[in-house]
Scaffold this motif. Structure first.
Motif, PDB file in Angstrom:
ATOM      1  N   GLU A 155       0.824  -1.216   0.000  1.00  0.00           N
ATOM      2  CA  GLU A 155       0.000   0.000   0.000  1.00  0.00           C
ATOM      3  C   GLU A 155       0.848   1.253   0.000  1.00  0.00           C
ATOM      4  O   GLU A 155       2.015   1.253   0.415  1.00  0.00           O
ATOM      5  N   ALA A 156       0.247   2.335  -0.479  1.00  0.00           N
ATOM      6  CA  ALA A 156       0.882   3.656  -0.475  1.00  0.00           C
ATOM      7  C   ALA A 156      -0.195   4.703  -0.666  1.00  0.00           C
ATOM      8  O   ALA A 156      -1.236   4.437  -1.278  1.00  0.00           O
ATOM      9  N   GLU A 157       0.045   5.893  -0.147  1.00  0.00           N
ATOM     10  CA  GLU A 157      -0.886   7.001  -0.364  1.00  0.00           C
ATOM     11  C   GLU A 157      -0.760   7.516  -1.796  1.00  0.00           C
ATOM     12  O   GLU A 157       0.334   7.548  -2.369  1.00  0.00           O
ATOM     13  N   ILE A 158      -1.893   7.905  -2.367  1.00  0.00           N
ATOM     14  CA  ILE A 158      -1.917   8.467  -3.717  1.00  0.00           C
ATOM     15  C   ILE A 158      -2.681   9.787  -3.699  1.00  0.00           C
ATOM     16  O   ILE A 158      -3.191  10.198  -2.657  1.00  0.00           O
ATOM     17  N   GLN A 159      -2.789  10.426  -4.863  1.00  0.00           N
ATOM     18  CA  GLN A 159      -3.314  11.786  -4.908  1.00  0.00           C
ATOM     19  C   GLN A 159      -4.824  11.882  -5.035  1.00  0.00           C
ATOM     20  O   GLN A 159      -5.414  12.911  -4.713  1.00  0.00           O
ATOM     21  N   SER A 160      -5.492  10.818  -5.539  1.00  0.00           N
ATOM     22  CA  SER A 160      -6.926  10.918  -5.780  1.00  0.00           C
ATOM     23  C   SER A 160      -7.575   9.557  -5.618  1.00  0.00           C
ATOM     24  O   SER A 160      -6.913   8.568  -5.292  1.00  0.00           O
ATOM     25  N   GLU A 161      -8.882   9.487  -5.883  1.00  0.00           N
ATOM     26  CA  GLU A 161      -9.617   8.229  -5.767  1.00  0.00           C
ATOM     27  C   GLU A 161      -9.389   7.309  -6.960  1.00  0.00           C
ATOM     28  O   GLU A 161      -9.812   6.155  -6.938  1.00  0.00           O
ATOM     29  N   ALA A 162      -8.723   7.801  -7.992  1.00  0.00           N
ATOM     30  CA  ALA A 162      -8.397   6.970  -9.153  1.00  0.00           C
ATOM     31  C   ALA A 162      -7.064   6.274  -8.914  1.00  0.00           C
ATOM     32  O   ALA A 162      -6.141   6.856  -8.330  1.00  0.00           O
ATOM     33  N   PRO A 163      -6.909   5.026  -9.354  1.00  0.00           N
ATOM     34  CA  PRO A 163      -5.649   4.318  -9.128  1.00  0.00           C
ATOM     35  C   PRO A 163      -4.459   5.031  -9.770  1.00  0.00           C
ATOM     36  O   PRO A 163      -4.581   5.625 -10.852  1.00  0.00           O
TER      37      PRO A 163
END
Length: 199
Positions: free
Chosen positions: A77-85
């Motif tokens: 897992e990792a944090e991302i910028q939006s709800e899109a992969p």
């Protein structure tokens, strides 16, 4: 679980006896993605983007083994910028978890729309057990929708896990999260009440 069973869990004597703090509540949305041919599902994996407020976490999870009723699985897992992969991150996660599948897909894109969406309200308790173990017990109640239909659900599934993260750099074995699931194993495409052993 039905609504009545979910209410009974909140009134459980175990929670009253062992809780060391007031319950914490949080709303989140889980979006599950796959390729058009459902390649992740066929390999026993799932790609989830969990959104809670402005925070979004992408997790590739699945596989594992079961010993004496304890199921252990891989989670990256990792944090991302939006709800899109994040597709670049997904490629790294896939190479780390399923290198053969990563090679066979050869850049095949994920489907643009999620396979299904789970919207849940989580209530979590931190418990102190007699043996000194600290366990987080979480109950999720919400709706699971698969494109055209949705169902109201409450799900309880005890689990224990230790954490690690895969960032945007190279994904390595150090970026694996291993979850141990207690009891009967079932599909993990909906939210669950989880007991997390902090190690």
């Amino acid at each position: 679980l039905d609504a009545g069973s979910a209410a009974q869990i909140k009134k459980s004597a175990v929670l009253r006896e062992h809780a060391v703090s007031k319950p914490r509540e949080e709303e989140h949305v889980d979006r599950y993605f796959d390729t058009g041919g459902f390649d992740l599902w066929k390999h026993g994996f799932a790609l989830r983007v969990r959104s809670a407020g402005e925070r979004h976490v992408q997790t590739l999870k699945g596989g594992g083994s079961a010993v004496a009723g304890l199921h252990r699985r891989t989670e990256l897992e990792a944090e991302i910028q939006s709800e899109a992969p994040d597709l670049d991150l997904f490629a790294k996660q896939l190479r780390a978890a399923l290198p053969a599948l990563a090679r066979s897909l050869d850049g095949q894109a994920l489907a643009a729309e999620p396979v299904f969406v789970n919207r849940a309200k989580r209530t979590a308790w931190m418990l102190a057990l007699p043996d000194g173990t600290h366990v987080e017990c979480a109950l999720d109640v919400g709706d699971v929708g698969a494109r055209r239909r949705g169902d109201r659900v409450a799900r309880a599934a005890p689990a224990a896990r230790r954490r690690a993260h895969v960032g945007r750099g190279a994904a390595t074995g150090g970026g694996r999260r291993v979850r141990a699931r207690l009891g009967a194993r079932g599909p993990d495409h909906s939210a669950a009440r989880q007991q997390r052993v902090r190690r």
